[in-house]
Design a protein around this motif. Structure first.
Motif, short mmCIF file in Angstrom:
data_model
loop_
_atom_site.label_atom_id
_atom_site.label_comp_id
_atom_site.label_asym_id
_atom_site.label_seq_id
_atom_site.Cartn_x
_atom_site.Cartn_y
_atom_site.Cartn_z
N THR A 97 0.80 -1.34 0.03
CA THR A 97 -0.16 -0.10 0.01
C THR A 97 0.86 1.22 0.03
OG1 THR A 97 -0.12 -0.18 2.35
CG2 THR A 97 -1.87 -1.01 1.12
N VAL B 210 -2.20 2.37 5.80
CA VAL B 210 -3.32 2.58 4.82
C VAL B 210 -4.17 1.13 5.01
CG1 VAL B 210 -3.33 2.55 2.35
CG2 VAL B 210 -1.43 3.70 3.41
N GLN B 211 -5.47 1.50 4.85
CA GLN B 211 -6.37 0.37 4.97
C GLN B 211 -7.15 0.05 3.76
OE1 GLN B 211 -8.60 1.23 8.55
NE2 GLN B 211 -6.56 1.56 9.76
N GLU B 212 -6.76 0.70 2.81
CA GLU B 212 -7.43 0.34 1.32
C GLU B 212 -6.50 -0.77 0.62
OE1 GLU B 212 -10.31 1.84 0.47
OE2 GLU B 212 -10.20 2.88 2.51
#
Length: 282
Positions: free
Chosen positions: A53, A128-130
């Motif tokens: 990410t 980052v969590q996407e």
């Protein structure tokens, strides 16, 4: 030519050690985070999610040597107790899905903490969590069927990255199985600690393994490993003596993060030439 980075399981200690090792290789001029595929299992899923990410290795390293996040917990880890409970299943005659299904049954029956609390801990580890745009593969096991599930960016919209990582890190009997859709998932490491056979189809494979795989009698798994060995250049890096000492007896202890990150970074120099030769092959 497809280059695959395989990141294995190993708890909090494994996350830190892998992060340190990857940064140490980058210090030596070898950035293996540019892999075409990143296959992450358990601890490796957390590291894989972070590097794909776009979070810089030096930032990830600083997070490992910093004081633990307030939401983080260090569960008790009694290796003798776990071996007594899971040993007959792991070392028994059952193999493949029958074995992982039996471990799933054990995990579902165990008393563990609430899923929401555990999810918050995992979320705190991911800057980052996407889902990334490139090849990330996260392994987990369906606790009911025993079947392997590989979460990828194609699951975005249906499965959140945090939940996929939490599933892959759901150590049986210690962490709660993770609900995704209409089923629950446990640690991908109950199949193998690295699942490096999933790299089939790649020509170059670097396996970073904080914990060695247990011996297996599974004919399908053995066949896949033989096929990979015959079709790809494979290099496996495991902890040296200093790193083993840093990991200690409880790889889930948050106190292991800093020493393991430092040990992994220091160890990288000993592997730099071999990794460079493998990774830059054409």
């Amino acid at each position: 030519m497809t280059r695959t980075l395989v990141l294995g399981g190993g708890g909090v200690a494994g996350i830190a050690w892998e992060t340190g090792l990857l940064l140490g290789l980058a210090d030596a001029g070898i950035d293996v985070t540019d892999a075409d595929r990143v296959i992450g299992t358990s601890a490796g899923s957390a590291v894989g999610a972070q590097i794909t990410t776009g979070v810089a290795l030096d930032e990830l390293f600083e997070r490992q040597i910093a004081p633990p996040h307030p939401s983080a917990t260090s569960p008790s880890f009694d290796i003798e107790k776990m071996l007594n409970e899971l040993g007959p299943i792991i070392m028994g005659t059952t193999v493949g899905v029958a074995r992982t299904k039996a471990i799933g049954e054990f995990a579902l029956a165990a008393e563990t903490g609430p899923q929401a609390k555990r999810r918050a801990e995992i979320a705190a580890r991911l800057p980052v969590q996407e889902w990334p745009a490139r090849g990330l593969e996260i392994t987990a096991i369906d606790a009911y069927s025993g079947e392997l599930r590989i979460f990828t960016p194609e699951d975005a919209g249906e499965v959140e990255l945090v939940d996929a990582v939490a599933a892959s890190c759901a150590v049986p009997g210690i962490r709660p199985p993770v609900t995704i859709g209409n089923t629950r998932y446990i640690d991908g490491g109950v199949r193998t600690t690295t699942n490096y056979d999933l790299a089939l189809g790649s020509e170059i494979v670097l396996v970073v393994a904080p914990m060695i795989d247990l011996p297996t009698k599974d004919p399908e798994l053995l066949s896949r490993r033989e096929e990979l060995a015959a079709s790809a250049d494979v290099l496996t890096v495991t902890p040296d003596d200093a790193s083993v000492a840093a990991i200690g007896t409880n790889p889930l202890d948050m106190a292991t993060a800093k020493p393991c990150a430092l040990a992994g970074r220091a160890q990288a120099a000993a592997h730099a030439d071999d990794v460079r030769k493998l990774w830059l092959a054409s």
